[in-house]
Design a protein around this motif. Sequence first.
Motif, PDB file in Angstrom:
ATOM      1  N   GLN A 137     -55.379 -32.072  36.734  1.00 58.01           N
ATOM      2  CA  GLN A 137     -56.844 -32.055  36.155  1.00 58.01           C
ATOM      3  C   GLN A 137     -57.475 -33.414  36.763  1.00 58.01           C
ATOM      4  N   PHE A 138     -56.944 -34.550  36.617  1.00 61.92           N
ATOM      5  CA  PHE A 138     -57.463 -35.692  36.903  1.00 61.92           C
ATOM      6  C   PHE A 138     -57.783 -35.863  38.516  1.00 61.92           C
ATOM      7  N   GLN A 139     -56.752 -35.339  39.321  1.00 61.97           N
ATOM      8  CA  GLN A 139     -56.884 -35.272  40.797  1.00 61.97           C
ATOM      9  C   GLN A 139     -58.125 -34.411  41.129  1.00 61.97           C
ATOM     10  N   PHE A 140     -58.468 -33.390  40.498  1.00 61.39           N
ATOM     11  CA  PHE A 140     -59.667 -32.625  40.839  1.00 61.39           C
ATOM     12  C   PHE A 140     -60.898 -32.778  39.849  1.00 61.39           C
ATOM     13  N   SER A 141     -60.712 -33.472  38.731  1.00 58.22           N
ATOM     14  CA  SER A 141     -61.913 -33.709  38.137  1.00 58.22           C
ATOM     15  C   SER A 141     -62.268 -34.892  37.740  1.00 58.22           C
ATOM     16  N   GLY A 142     -61.559 -35.797  38.026  1.00 54.70           N
ATOM     17  CA  GLY A 142     -61.686 -37.444  37.488  1.00 54.70           C
ATOM     18  C   GLY A 142     -61.411 -37.637  35.970  1.00 54.70           C
ATOM     19  N   PHE A 143     -62.149 -38.286  35.483  1.00 54.41           N
ATOM     20  CA  PHE A 143     -62.116 -38.630  33.911  1.00 54.41           C
ATOM     21  C   PHE A 143     -62.522 -37.541  32.953  1.00 54.41           C
ATOM     22  N   ARG A 144     -63.079 -36.386  33.328  1.00 52.14           N
ATOM     23  CA  ARG A 144     -63.708 -35.326  32.472  1.00 52.14           C
ATOM     24  C   ARG A 144     -62.444 -34.994  31.797  1.00 52.14           C
ATOM     25  N   TYR A 145     -61.483 -34.728  32.197  1.00 51.99           N
ATOM     26  CA  TYR A 145     -60.242 -34.209  31.606  1.00 51.99           C
ATOM     27  C   TYR A 145     -59.903 -35.134  30.185  1.00 51.99           C
ATOM     28  N   VAL A 146     -59.976 -36.457  30.527  1.00 52.89           N
ATOM     29  CA  VAL A 146     -59.712 -37.438  29.308  1.00 52.89           C
ATOM     30  C   VAL A 146     -60.738 -37.065  28.077  1.00 52.89           C
ATOM     31  N   GLY A 147     -62.031 -37.175  28.497  1.00 54.78           N
ATOM     32  CA  GLY A 147     -62.944 -37.131  27.589  1.00 54.78           C
ATOM     33  C   GLY A 147     -62.912 -35.564  26.891  1.00 54.78           C
ATOM     34  N   ASN A 148     -62.543 -34.671  27.802  1.00 56.75           N
ATOM     35  CA  ASN A 148     -62.597 -33.175  27.152  1.00 56.75           C
ATOM     36  C   ASN A 148     -61.483 -33.094  26.076  1.00 56.75           C
ATOM     37  N   SER A 149     -60.455 -33.504  26.588  1.00 56.85           N
ATOM     38  CA  SER A 149     -59.035 -33.669  25.756  1.00 56.85           C
ATOM     39  C   SER A 149     -59.315 -34.379  24.418  1.00 56.85           C
ATOM     40  N   ALA A 150     -59.805 -35.692  24.331  1.00 59.71           N
ATOM     41  CA  ALA A 150     -59.992 -36.391  23.279  1.00 59.71           C
ATOM     42  C   ALA A 150     -61.250 -35.617  22.298  1.00 59.71           C
ATOM     43  N   LEU A 151     -62.293 -35.353  22.855  1.00 63.42           N
ATOM     44  CA  LEU A 151     -63.245 -34.653  22.066  1.00 63.42           C
ATOM     45  C   LEU A 151     -62.903 -33.494  21.264  1.00 63.42           C
ATOM     46  N   HIS A 152     -62.043 -32.676  22.067  1.00 64.48           N
ATOM     47  CA  HIS A 152     -61.636 -31.258  21.665  1.00 64.48           C
ATOM     48  C   HIS A 152     -60.769 -31.734  20.244  1.00 64.48           C
ATOM     49  N   ALA A 185     -74.085 -31.139  31.910  1.00 63.72           N
ATOM     50  CA  ALA A 185     -74.209 -32.045  30.974  1.00 63.72           C
ATOM     51  C   ALA A 185     -73.038 -32.470  30.162  1.00 63.72           C
ATOM     52  N   LYS A 186     -72.427 -31.145  29.745  1.00 61.17           N
ATOM     53  CA  LYS A 186     -71.159 -31.219  29.060  1.00 61.17           C
ATOM     54  C   LYS A 186     -70.081 -32.141  29.740  1.00 61.17           C
ATOM     55  N   ASP A 187     -69.938 -31.717  31.072  1.00 58.29           N
ATOM     56  CA  ASP A 187     -68.864 -32.278  31.858  1.00 58.29           C
ATOM     57  C   ASP A 187     -69.119 -33.639  32.105  1.00 58.29           C
ATOM     58  N   GLY A 188     -70.530 -34.173  32.165  1.00 60.97           N
ATOM     59  CA  GLY A 188     -71.137 -35.494  32.395  1.00 60.97           C
ATOM     60  C   GLY A 188     -70.713 -36.417  31.106  1.00 60.97           C
ATOM     61  N   PHE A 189     -70.917 -35.873  29.964  1.00 63.35           N
ATOM     62  CA  PHE A 189     -70.516 -36.486  28.862  1.00 63.35           C
ATOM     63  C   PHE A 189     -68.988 -36.794  28.635  1.00 63.35           C
ATOM     64  N   TYR A 190     -68.077 -35.466  28.820  1.00 61.76           N
ATOM     65  CA  TYR A 190     -66.854 -35.798  29.019  1.00 61.76           C
ATOM     66  C   TYR A 190     -66.379 -36.871  29.846  1.00 61.76           C
ATOM     67  N   SER A 191     -66.935 -36.807  31.055  1.00 61.52           N
ATOM     68  CA  SER A 191     -66.646 -37.807  32.117  1.00 61.52           C
ATOM     69  C   SER A 191     -66.958 -39.387  31.825  1.00 61.52           C
TER      70      SER A 191
END
Length: 314
Positions: A203-218, A105-111
Motif C-alpha cells: 500500500q505504501f508503494q502505491f499510495s504513499g503516506f495515505r495508508y498510514v493516516g488511514n490506518s491510524a484514524l480508523h 479530500a479524505k485521501d489528502g487528509f489521510y496522506s
Amino acid sequence: MAVSCQEQAERVEETVLQPVDHWVDGQEQRCRDEPCNWWTLCLNKLFCWIVVVLVKVSLWITTIVVRWVYRTVCAVVTVVVGVVALLFGNSDILFQALKDLWTLAKDGFYSAIGAVIFVALRIVDLVQTVLRIQPAKRRLTEDERKLLWPIFRDSLAYDVIELVVGPAGVLGISGRPFTMGFTIYLPMYSDPKLVHECVHTWQFQFSGFRYVGNSALHQLDSIVFSPSYNPYSWQPRMGAGDSWFALPSVEAQAKFIEDVYTGGIFHSSGLEATDDISPGAFFREDDSGVNSFVVGGVPYTQQANDAWRILRTR
C-alpha cells in the motif's frame, strides 16, 4: 454508471507507468547478470545498480504524483461536465464527481496525517536504533521471499523491506505488529502477520503516506468514537458484495489477505488427489485444481482472486 477518477487514474498507470516499471525490472536483471570487469574494479556493476535505484525511486515518486494530479484534474473537470449534464437531466456524472471530490479530500487528509506520523515514528526509530533499544533491522530471508512471491509476484519491493523482530522499545508498547513505509515491526513473528504487514508495504508503494493516516484514524475511530467498529473486519462489506479494493480501511484489506493466506485452500482434481489446506495454498497456480476461500459457508473465492490479481499486477 460513471467511472470514478481513481479507477481512471489506475488505468492510466497500468497503460503508461507499468510498462516502464517492467523495463526497469529488466534492467535490474541485466545488472545482476552483468559480469564484473576487473579492470574497472567492478565499477561497471556499481554504476548499473546506481542507475536502476535512481530510476526506481523516480518512478515511485512519479507514480504517486501522477495519480494525485490526474485525480485532482479529473474531479474538477467531471464536476463541470456533471453540472452541464444535469441541465439535460443526467445526474449520474455529477453524483460521481462529488464522490470523487470527497474521496480525494479524505485521501489528502489521510496522506497529510500519515506523513506527520511517519516522520515522528522514524525519528523515534532512529533514536532507538542509535541507543540500541530495539533489535537491528534485517532484510527478508530467502524463505520469506518464497512465501511472499506467490501472493505479490513482482509488485512488491522485496529488496528494501526491513524487519524489526522482537520488542522495539516505545514502538513496541502496544505489542502489535505495524508497518512504517518499508520497515515492519513484529514483536512476535509469524508468517500470517508477515503477509499482513507486507500488504501495508505494498500500500505504501502505491499510495504513499495515505495508508498510514488511514490506518491510524480508523483505529482511533474504533477506540474513541465507535467502540463497536472493528477496522480489521472485512466480512460486513465484502459479504454485501463490495470488492477488496473498495474496503474503506487499509487494515481490513490487509486482514482479508492474511485470512486468505491462512484459510484459503486448493482443491486438487482427480479421484486420489487430496486438497491442499496448508497456509498459502490458495495462491497455488497450476492446472491440477482450483483455489477456494469460504468463511462461515459464504464463498469469497471470486473476491479473493480479484484481490490477488490487483496485488500481483499493480
